[in-house]
Scaffold this motif. Structure first.
Motif, PDB file in Angstrom:
ATOM      1  N   ILE A 188       4.055   8.027  -7.219  1.00  0.00           N
ATOM      2  CA  ILE A 188       3.322   7.977  -8.493  1.00  0.00           C
ATOM      3  C   ILE A 188       4.263   7.527  -9.611  1.00  0.00           C
ATOM      4  N   VAL A 189       5.430   8.144  -9.714  1.00  0.00           N
ATOM      5  CA  VAL A 189       6.327   7.810 -10.837  1.00  0.00           C
ATOM      6  C   VAL A 189       7.011   6.462 -10.628  1.00  0.00           C
ATOM      7  N   GLU A 190       7.217   6.074  -9.367  1.00  0.00           N
ATOM      8  CA  GLU A 190       7.877   4.790  -9.088  1.00  0.00           C
ATOM      9  C   GLU A 190       6.886   3.644  -8.970  1.00  0.00           C
ATOM     10  N   GLN A 191       5.598   3.947  -9.080  1.00  0.00           N
ATOM     11  CA  GLN A 191       4.505   2.972  -8.977  1.00  0.00           C
ATOM     12  C   GLN A 191       4.530   2.231  -7.634  1.00  0.00           C
ATOM     13  N   THR A 192       4.707   3.013  -6.556  1.00  0.00           N
ATOM     14  CA  THR A 192       4.665   2.467  -5.195  1.00  0.00           C
ATOM     15  C   THR A 192       3.595   3.169  -4.358  1.00  0.00           C
ATOM     16  N   LEU A 193       2.571   3.687  -5.027  1.00  0.00           N
ATOM     17  CA  LEU A 193       1.541   4.469  -4.339  1.00  0.00           C
ATOM     18  C   LEU A 193       0.800   3.642  -3.285  1.00  0.00           C
ATOM     19  N   SER A 194       0.709   2.343  -3.499  1.00  0.00           N
ATOM     20  CA  SER A 194       0.018   1.472  -2.532  1.00  0.00           C
ATOM     21  C   SER A 194       0.701   1.489  -1.172  1.00  0.00           C
ATOM     22  N   GLU A 195       1.979   1.883  -1.126  1.00  0.00           N
ATOM     23  CA  GLU A 195       2.749   1.889   0.128  1.00  0.00           C
ATOM     24  C   GLU A 195       2.639   3.219   0.875  1.00  0.00           C
ATOM     25  N   VAL A 196       1.964   4.212   0.261  1.00  0.00           N
ATOM     26  CA  VAL A 196       1.876   5.547   0.869  1.00  0.00           C
ATOM     27  C   VAL A 196       0.474   5.771   1.419  1.00  0.00           C
ATOM     28  N   SER A 197       0.406   6.224   2.670  1.00  0.00           N
ATOM     29  CA  SER A 197      -0.879   6.597   3.262  1.00  0.00           C
ATOM     30  C   SER A 197      -1.126   8.071   2.969  1.00  0.00           C
ATOM     31  N   VAL A 198      -2.118   8.349   2.120  1.00  0.00           N
ATOM     32  CA  VAL A 198      -2.398   9.729   1.710  1.00  0.00           C
ATOM     33  C   VAL A 198      -3.517  10.287   2.584  1.00  0.00           C
ATOM     34  N   GLU A 199      -3.212  11.334   3.355  1.00  0.00           N
ATOM     35  CA  GLU A 199      -4.172  11.878   4.327  1.00  0.00           C
ATOM     36  C   GLU A 199      -4.469  13.351   4.036  1.00  0.00           C
ATOM     37  N   PHE A 200      -5.744  13.703   4.229  1.00  0.00           N
ATOM     38  CA  PHE A 200      -6.187  15.091   4.124  1.00  0.00           C
ATOM     39  C   PHE A 200      -6.809  15.512   5.454  1.00  0.00           C
TER      40      PHE A 200
END
Length: 439
Positions: free
Chosen positions: A319-331
């Motif tokens: 979030i702070v580094e603005q690389t969220l597109s590279e992270v797969s967020v799973e629930f």
């Protein structure tokens, strides 16, 4: 360099944030700046100080002194006070928007105007006021179909709805006069008919990663009766939707969040880095916006962070580094039910300083979060707001509710809770209501 993460806040939301950060394989060191000493957070931290959360200078001085490498701000008050701005200026990246961006929550009029200006769907009729001029005209035009909202932060309690809290034109005028006398601007809105749900998104300003839908229960008593509260409990479903929602409802809410993040960048000239929380109503005409929050919802995030499978430190860093597109967020694809235990008299005249006795052991699948508590003479006491939250996670809502209720019943004393949250009967009422609205 090892992560040293500052948590700002000391309620159940921040307890959940601390727990999920502590689970990270990156093993960050946690420090906390809280408004009270929450032992659930304290035990996870190497440093913990108590002070005013909206004192940006003191919070940033503590962060610098402790060499924090990242900060996560829990509540709305420090965001509205510009604590994120001061931390960024001190070289500490923040999960949580700056003061200008946080207006999406701190001013309901700003949020409504933003949607209008950028032609984002979801706005009902609204008009903003700072005097009584024109108020009666609008109330008569929307007779028995209006909601009056304090424009600023009111802890979830600055809203009065026709039929629930307002029962005559004079009631509505009286509330407006109270707001004018307090010099609080306010908004009169069209009353929406449908079912509420929350849709939160992680945002780095360029990319959004959406969380499962949640339904909160604002009213204090069973059967949706009693005064409005900060939220008595919540539930989620295994498919990350809710029993009364359609796929199109989720898609519309996600699209509105995305367009709002873009509009905020254009309007404020800065990226929204944090949690963008849309409170929505599913209606016959599609999804409508109730309001925005600039942080995790409480209790919604107690369900969501319990279900989060991705390393939360990695999410915060992205979030702070603005690389969220590279992270797969799973629930996890499981259901969850959260219920709050609160003091007698909450929210209007709550008891304070009652001892809180917690269960000695929790069954598998149940997590407990400490909320409005403090330590006095080595005794855990309630401080007058939502005291303890219990979250049950299982394959079905019914099983999660049974597990949650079983633990809630083990917390004695002068406290109460809503036993109906997540029950088959209450959910069936929601489903039938939504069918009637759509038809």
């Amino acid at each position: 360099m090892s992560k040293r993460i500052l948590i700002v806040g000391s309620g159940a939301r921040e307890h959940a944030i601390a727990k999920v950060l502590a689970k990270s394989p990156q093993k960050p060191e946690l420090i906390c700046f809280g408004s009270a000493r929450n032992p659930g957070i304290d035990v996870l931290c190497t440093q913990y100080v108590v002070g005013k959360l909206n004192d940006a200078r003191v919070v940033s001085a503590f962060a610098k002194e402790q060499q924090a490498t990242l900060a996560v701000i829990g509540p709305e008050v420090p965001l509205a006070a510009g604590v994120a701005d001061t931390l960024w200026a001190a070289g500490v990246p923040v999960v949580g928007p700056t003061k200008s961006l946080a207006r999406i929550e701190s001013s309901k009029g700003f949020a409504r105007d933003l949607l209008t200006k950028h032609r984002i769907p979801g706005n009902p009729f609204f008009r903003r006021f700072d005097s009584m001029a024109g108020v009666e005209e609008v109330l008569r035009a929307w007779d028995k179909r209006h909601v009056i909202k304090d424009d600023g932060l009111a802890g979830g309690k600055g809203v009065k709805v026709w039929g629930d809290h307002l029962h005559s034109l004079e009631h509505s005028l009286e509330f407006c006069r109270e707001l004018v006398a307090a010099e609080n601007p306010f908004v009169i809105e069209e009353k929406l008919e449908g079912e509420e749900f929350s849709l939160m998104s992680f945002s780095d300003g360029l990319c959004l990663k959406h969380m499962p839908a949640v339904q909160d229960h604002k009213r204090a008593d069973n059967g949706d009766r009693g005064p409005n509260t900060g939220g008595m409990g919540t539930y989620t479903d295994t498919n990350h939707s809710l029993p009364f929602l359609r796929e199109s409802d989720i898609a519309e809410a996600q699209a509105i969040n995305g367009r709002v993040a873009e509009a905020l960048l254009e309007e404020c000239g800065a990226s929204y880095r944090g949690i963008l929380y849309g409170g929505f109503m599913a209606t016959r005409e599609g999804v409508k916006l109730i309001e925005y929050n600039a942080r995790f919802g409480d209790p919604e995030c107690l369900n969501l962070l319990t279900l989060l499978e991705t390393d939360f430190v990695a999410v915060c860093s992205a979030i702070v580094e603005q690389t969220l597109s590279e992270v797969s967020v799973e629930f996890a694809h499981k259901a969850s039910v959260c219920k709050y235990v609160v003091p007698y008299g909450y929210p209007d005249d709550p008891r304070v300083d009652d001892e809180v006795e917690l269960p000695k052991e929790l069954p598998a699948g149940v997590t407990l979060y400490l909320g409005a508590v403090d330590m006095k003479n080595d005794v855990l006491v309630a401080t007058g707001s939502r005291t303890v939250a219990v979250v049950g996670v299982a394959q079905t809502i019914a099983e999660a509710e049974r597990m949650c209720e079983g633990v809630v019943q083990q917390i004695p004393g002068k406290f109460f809770h809503r036993a109906d949250i997540g029950t088959a009967g209450l959910i069936a009422k929601r489903v039938e209501h939504m069918k009637a609205v759509r038809s």
